[in-house]
Design a protein around this motif. Structure first.
Motif, PDB file in Angstrom:
ATOM      1  N   LEU A 328      -3.377   1.858   1.092  1.00 56.73           N
ATOM      2  CA  LEU A 328      -2.919   2.963   1.932  1.00 56.73           C
ATOM      3  C   LEU A 328      -2.381   2.448   3.255  1.00 56.73           C
ATOM      4  CD1 LEU A 328      -5.796   5.529   1.264  1.00 56.73           C
ATOM      5  CD2 LEU A 328      -3.399   5.796   0.591  1.00 56.73           C
ATOM      6  N   ALA A 329      -3.038   1.450   3.832  1.00 55.88           N
ATOM      7  CA  ALA A 329      -2.565   0.859   5.090  1.00 55.88           C
ATOM      8  C   ALA A 329      -1.203   0.212   4.898  1.00 55.88           C
ATOM      9  CB  ALA A 329      -3.582  -0.166   5.602  1.00 55.88           C
ATOM     10  N   ALA A 330      -0.994  -0.440   3.754  1.00 57.74           N
ATOM     11  CA  ALA A 330       0.308  -1.046   3.473  1.00 57.74           C
ATOM     12  C   ALA A 330       1.405   0.009   3.404  1.00 57.74           C
ATOM     13  CB  ALA A 330       0.238  -1.823   2.160  1.00 57.74           C
ATOM     14  N   ALA A 331       1.124   1.126   2.741  1.00 56.62           N
ATOM     15  CA  ALA A 331       2.111   2.203   2.645  1.00 56.62           C
ATOM     16  C   ALA A 331       2.454   2.755   4.019  1.00 56.62           C
ATOM     17  CB  ALA A 331       1.585   3.313   1.740  1.00 56.62           C
ATOM     18  N   ASP A 332       1.448   2.960   4.836  1.00 55.16           N
ATOM     19  CA  ASP A 332       1.688   3.471   6.186  1.00 55.16           C
ATOM     20  C   ASP A 332       2.535   2.496   7.003  1.00 55.16           C
ATOM     21  OD1 ASP A 332       0.240   5.721   5.613  1.00 55.16           O
ATOM     22  OD2 ASP A 332      -1.590   5.070   6.626  1.00 55.16           O
ATOM     23  N   ALA A 333       2.277   1.200   6.843  1.00 54.04           N
ATOM     24  CA  ALA A 333       3.027   0.196   7.603  1.00 54.04           C
ATOM     25  C   ALA A 333       4.489   0.167   7.181  1.00 54.04           C
ATOM     26  CB  ALA A 333       2.386  -1.178   7.413  1.00 54.04           C
ATOM     27  N   ILE A 334       4.746   0.252   5.881  1.00 55.66           N
ATOM     28  CA  ILE A 334       6.134   0.285   5.398  1.00 55.66           C
ATOM     29  C   ILE A 334       6.852   1.518   5.928  1.00 55.66           C
ATOM     30  CG2 ILE A 334       7.588   0.491   3.340  1.00 55.66           C
ATOM     31  CD1 ILE A 334       5.325  -1.063   1.848  1.00 55.66           C
ATOM     32  N   ALA A 335       6.191   2.657   5.839  1.00 54.84           N
ATOM     33  CA  ALA A 335       6.804   3.892   6.342  1.00 54.84           C
ATOM     34  C   ALA A 335       7.109   3.792   7.823  1.00 54.84           C
ATOM     35  CB  ALA A 335       5.875   5.075   6.065  1.00 54.84           C
ATOM     36  N   ALA A 336       6.216   3.190   8.584  1.00 60.32           N
ATOM     37  CA  ALA A 336       6.388   3.122  10.042  1.00 60.32           C
ATOM     38  C   ALA A 336       7.597   2.293  10.443  1.00 60.32           C
ATOM     39  CB  ALA A 336       5.127   2.548  10.684  1.00 60.32           C
ATOM     40  N   VAL A 337       7.931   1.273   9.656  1.00 57.45           N
ATOM     41  CA  VAL A 337       9.084   0.433   9.992  1.00 57.45           C
ATOM     42  C   VAL A 337      10.373   1.251   9.987  1.00 57.45           C
ATOM     43  CG1 VAL A 337      10.486  -1.534   9.255  1.00 57.45           C
ATOM     44  CG2 VAL A 337       7.999  -1.707   9.219  1.00 57.45           C
ATOM     45  N   ALA A 338      10.462   2.212   9.085  1.00 57.69           N
ATOM     46  CA  ALA A 338      11.684   3.026   8.982  1.00 57.69           C
ATOM     47  C   ALA A 338      11.605   4.338   9.746  1.00 57.69           C
ATOM     48  CB  ALA A 338      11.976   3.325   7.516  1.00 57.69           C
ATOM     49  N   ALA A 339      10.452   4.648  10.314  1.00 58.15           N
ATOM     50  CA  ALA A 339      10.214   5.999  10.835  1.00 58.15           C
ATOM     51  C   ALA A 339      11.082   6.361  12.029  1.00 58.15           C
ATOM     52  CB  ALA A 339       8.740   6.156  11.200  1.00 58.15           C
ATOM     53  N   ASP A 340      11.548   5.389  12.782  1.00 58.28           N
ATOM     54  CA  ASP A 340      12.318   5.693  13.993  1.00 58.28           C
ATOM     55  C   ASP A 340      13.768   6.050  13.717  1.00 58.28           C
ATOM     56  OD1 ASP A 340      10.128   5.282  15.573  1.00 58.28           O
ATOM     57  OD2 ASP A 340      10.610   3.189  16.026  1.00 58.28           O
ATOM     58  N   ASP A 341      14.230   5.848  12.499  1.00 56.18           N
ATOM     59  CA  ASP A 341      15.635   6.114  12.189  1.00 56.18           C
ATOM     60  C   ASP A 341      15.748   6.728  10.797  1.00 56.18           C
ATOM     61  OD1 ASP A 341      18.422   6.150  12.380  1.00 56.18           O
ATOM     62  OD2 ASP A 341      18.622   4.099  11.609  1.00 56.18           O
ATOM     63  N   LEU A 342      15.029   7.818  10.580  1.00 59.98           N
ATOM     64  CA  LEU A 342      15.021   8.448   9.264  1.00 59.98           C
ATOM     65  C   LEU A 342      16.304   9.230   9.012  1.00 59.98           C
ATOM     66  CD1 LEU A 342      11.375   9.819   8.902  1.00 59.98           C
ATOM     67  CD2 LEU A 342      12.365   7.749   7.903  1.00 59.98           C
ATOM     68  N   ARG A 343      16.821   9.062   7.811  1.00 63.13           N
ATOM     69  CA  ARG A 343      17.964   9.837   7.334  1.00 63.13           C
ATOM     70  C   ARG A 343      17.749  10.098   5.852  1.00 63.13           C
ATOM     71  NH1 ARG A 343      20.439   5.312   9.733  1.00 63.13           N
ATOM     72  NH2 ARG A 343      21.054   4.591   7.654  1.00 63.13           N
ATOM     73  N   PRO A 344      18.429  11.062   5.279  1.00 64.35           N
ATOM     74  CA  PRO A 344      18.259  11.288   3.844  1.00 64.35           C
ATOM     75  C   PRO A 344      18.541  10.047   3.001  1.00 64.35           C
ATOM     76  CG  PRO A 344      19.377  13.152   4.833  1.00 64.35           C
ATOM     77  CD  PRO A 344      19.284  12.092   5.910  1.00 64.35           C
ATOM     78  N   ASP A 345      19.408   9.151   3.485  1.00 64.47           N
ATOM     79  CA  ASP A 345      19.709   7.932   2.747  1.00 64.47           C
ATOM     80  C   ASP A 345      18.972   6.710   3.298  1.00 64.47           C
ATOM     81  OD1 ASP A 345      21.048   7.629   5.124  1.00 64.47           O
ATOM     82  OD2 ASP A 345      22.978   7.072   4.239  1.00 64.47           O
ATOM     83  N   ARG A 346      17.949   6.955   4.145  1.00 61.00           N
ATOM     84  CA  ARG A 346      17.172   5.834   4.666  1.00 61.00           C
ATOM     85  C   ARG A 346      15.739   6.291   4.942  1.00 61.00           C
ATOM     86  NH1 ARG A 346      15.163   3.300   9.117  1.00 61.00           N
ATOM     87  NH2 ARG A 346      15.313   1.029   9.162  1.00 61.00           N
ATOM     88  N   ILE A 347      14.947   6.352   3.886  1.00 59.46           N
ATOM     89  CA  ILE A 347      13.546   6.736   4.060  1.00 59.46           C
ATOM     90  C   ILE A 347      12.607   5.534   3.913  1.00 59.46           C
ATOM     91  CG2 ILE A 347      13.849   9.147   3.393  1.00 59.46           C
ATOM     92  CD1 ILE A 347      12.800   8.345   0.590  1.00 59.46           C
ATOM     93  N   VAL A 348      13.153   4.392   3.489  1.00 62.46           N
ATOM     94  CA  VAL A 348      12.384   3.143   3.452  1.00 62.46           C
ATOM     95  C   VAL A 348      13.235   2.048   4.077  1.00 62.46           C
ATOM     96  CG1 VAL A 348      10.895   3.636   1.476  1.00 62.46           C
ATOM     97  CG2 VAL A 348      13.183   2.697   1.088  1.00 62.46           C
ATOM     98  N   PRO A 349      12.600   1.005   4.579  1.00 65.64           N
ATOM     99  CA  PRO A 349      13.380  -0.105   5.138  1.00 65.64           C
ATOM    100  C   PRO A 349      14.147  -0.841   4.045  1.00 65.64           C
ATOM    101  CG  PRO A 349      11.040  -0.255   5.749  1.00 65.64           C
ATOM    102  CD  PRO A 349      11.152   0.777   4.674  1.00 65.64           C
ATOM    103  N   SER A 350      15.118  -1.619   4.470  1.00 61.51           N
ATOM    104  CA  SER A 350      15.792  -2.520   3.548  1.00 61.51           C
ATOM    105  C   SER A 350      14.806  -3.563   3.031  1.00 61.51           C
ATOM    106  CB  SER A 350      16.948  -3.237   4.277  1.00 61.51           C
ATOM    107  OG  SER A 350      17.368  -4.384   3.553  1.00 61.51           O
ATOM    108  N   ALA A 351      15.006  -3.981   1.797  1.00 64.45           N
ATOM    109  CA  ALA A 351      14.164  -5.038   1.238  1.00 64.45           C
ATOM    110  C   ALA A 351      14.303  -6.337   2.015  1.00 64.45           C
ATOM    111  CB  ALA A 351      14.531  -5.270  -0.220  1.00 64.45           C
ATOM    112  N   LEU A 352      15.382  -6.485   2.769  1.00 58.11           N
ATOM    113  CA  LEU A 352      15.622  -7.705   3.549  1.00 58.11           C
ATOM    114  C   LEU A 352      15.179  -7.564   4.997  1.00 58.11           C
ATOM    115  CD1 LEU A 352      19.170  -8.590   2.153  1.00 58.11           C
ATOM    116  CD2 LEU A 352      16.988  -9.617   1.513  1.00 58.11           C
ATOM    117  N   ASP A 353      14.585  -6.452   5.372  1.00 60.71           N
ATOM    118  CA  ASP A 353      14.161  -6.237   6.760  1.00 60.71           C
ATOM    119  C   ASP A 353      13.010  -7.196   7.090  1.00 60.71           C
ATOM    120  OD1 ASP A 353      13.013  -5.246   9.177  1.00 60.71           O
ATOM    121  OD2 ASP A 353      13.826  -3.257   8.757  1.00 60.71           O
TER     122      ASP A 353
END
Length: 369
Positions: A328-353
């Motif tokens: 659960l902590a891992a999921a929250d951390a992944i979500a947080a990386v993308a949370a500042d710039d959410l768009r319908p086409d960007r709900i997760v970070p890039s695999a290369l981030d």
């Protein structure tokens, strides 16, 4: 790219003089070996164990290719090892076993375990994968993680958290349908339940898993008992009627009419690869947010967002197992990386981030306490 394989072994110390040789190998290494024999915990300090994972498969469920055997699986396992090193600095060794017998797999991995700090099970077909992981986790004092189950579940939860945040909805109030009751489907369902989703309905190729279904395997029977609080029965179309979320991890095709029957502006994660259960172009006719397992569409649900950082954190914390709290902590951390710039086409970070694996590792290590 694949000529000669994608991995090599490199020394971490120089061997440029007779003194180097005598210290790195005989006679100097004997002192280290004696110390470890007296105190096995010193292996983490004086060998590669603390930073090395075995990537183990029997080749029975490789990508979307199915049962292609251990040799056919090796390029995938090599690739997995490259990702471990690239994104988290973890050394990984591909081990492709020429057996599909669960007892033999468990015994072989257990015998190999002293050489590693963790075991990543990969591309082992369901339902055997559940039993193999459970038995190894109970037997070994190092983390055992079946990525097809838990890596997928972690990234799905991260993506769903951000999709819900973007659409200003409540995770706990969602009606979620999971298409697929294999390794990923079971893990995704249980991960979402642990995160607070109460209304979960799971479907397999015969329709809804429910208490009145006959002939369910033990795993599916347990899943049916843990889900479907409204007592839905019937087909995938019946399950999707009025649903807020579809998560496809089955590889089976879902008719457009069934998607059209969902609640307004639903969330559709069609993750089968290379052929999603619902093509993104079709899903976008109805859905507010769409994700796939493919790299050529936005919002790729890619396990590389999870497993390198999860193992990095578990190894750093000297964890004996990977708990639900760590996932659960891992999921929250992944979500947080993308949370500042959410768009319908960007709900997760890039695999290369490059921010993802360190963030996940830190969260996992903290949650292991």
């Amino acid at each position: 790219m694949h000529e000669g394989g994608k991995l090599a072994v490199a020394a971490t110390i120089p061997l440029t003089s007779p003194e180097d040789l005598s210290r790195a190998y005989t006679p100097g290494v004997a002192e280290v070996s004696r110390a470890i024999a007296d105190d096995p915990s010193l292996a983490r300090r004086y060998t590669w164990v603390a930073n090395t994972v075995a990537v183990v498969t029997d080749g029975t469920a490789v990508l979307g290719l199915g049962d292609i055997g251990p040799r056919g699986a090796m390029p995938v396992m090599e690739g997995k090892a490259v990702l471990f090193k690239q994104f988290a600095g973890v050394d990984a060794v591909p081990i492709c076993l020429d057996t599909t017998d669960p007892d033999e797999i468990v015994e072989t991995v257990a015998r190999l375990a002293p050489s590693f700090g963790g075991i990543n099970l990969e591309d082992i077909s369901a339902p055997r994968c559940f039993d193999i992981e459970r038995r190894l986790d109970a037997r070994l004092d190092i983390p055992v993680f079946h990525d097809d189950q838990h890596g997928t579940a972690v990234v799905v939860l991260a993506a769903l958290r951000n999709a819900v945040r973007l659409l200003d909805r409540d995770l706990a109030g969602l009606r979620v349908v999971v298409s697929g009751a294999g390794a990923a489907g079971v893990a995704v369902t249980r991960m979402l339940a642990a995160a607070g989703v109460a209304d979960l309905v799971v479907c397999d190729s015969r329709g809804v898993l429910s208490g009145d279904r006959s002939g369910l395997s033990p795993v599916k029977a347990t899943l049916a008992a843990e889900t479907n609080p409204r007592g839905v029965t019937g087909s995938m179309a019946d399950a999707l009627r009025g649903a807020d979320v579809l998560i496809g991890v089955s590889g089976g095709r879902i008719d457009e009419a069934a998607v059209a029957g969902m609640a307004p502006d639903p969330i559709v994660f069609a993750l089968a690869n290379p052929t999603p259960e619902v093509h993104p172009d079709v899903a976008h006719r109805y859905a507010a947010v769409v994700a796939t397992g493919r790299s050529d569409f936005p919002n790729q649900i890619n396990n590389v967002l999870a497993f390198p950082g999860i193992f990095r954190g578990a190894l750093d914390a000297n964890a004996r197992t990977i708990t639900a709290a760590m996932k659960l902590a891992a999921a929250d951390a992944i979500a947080a990386v993308a949370a500042d710039d959410l768009r319908p086409d960007r709900i997760v970070p890039s695999a290369l981030d490059p921010r993802v694996a360190p963030a996940v590792a830190s969260a996992v290590a903290a949650a292991s306490d």
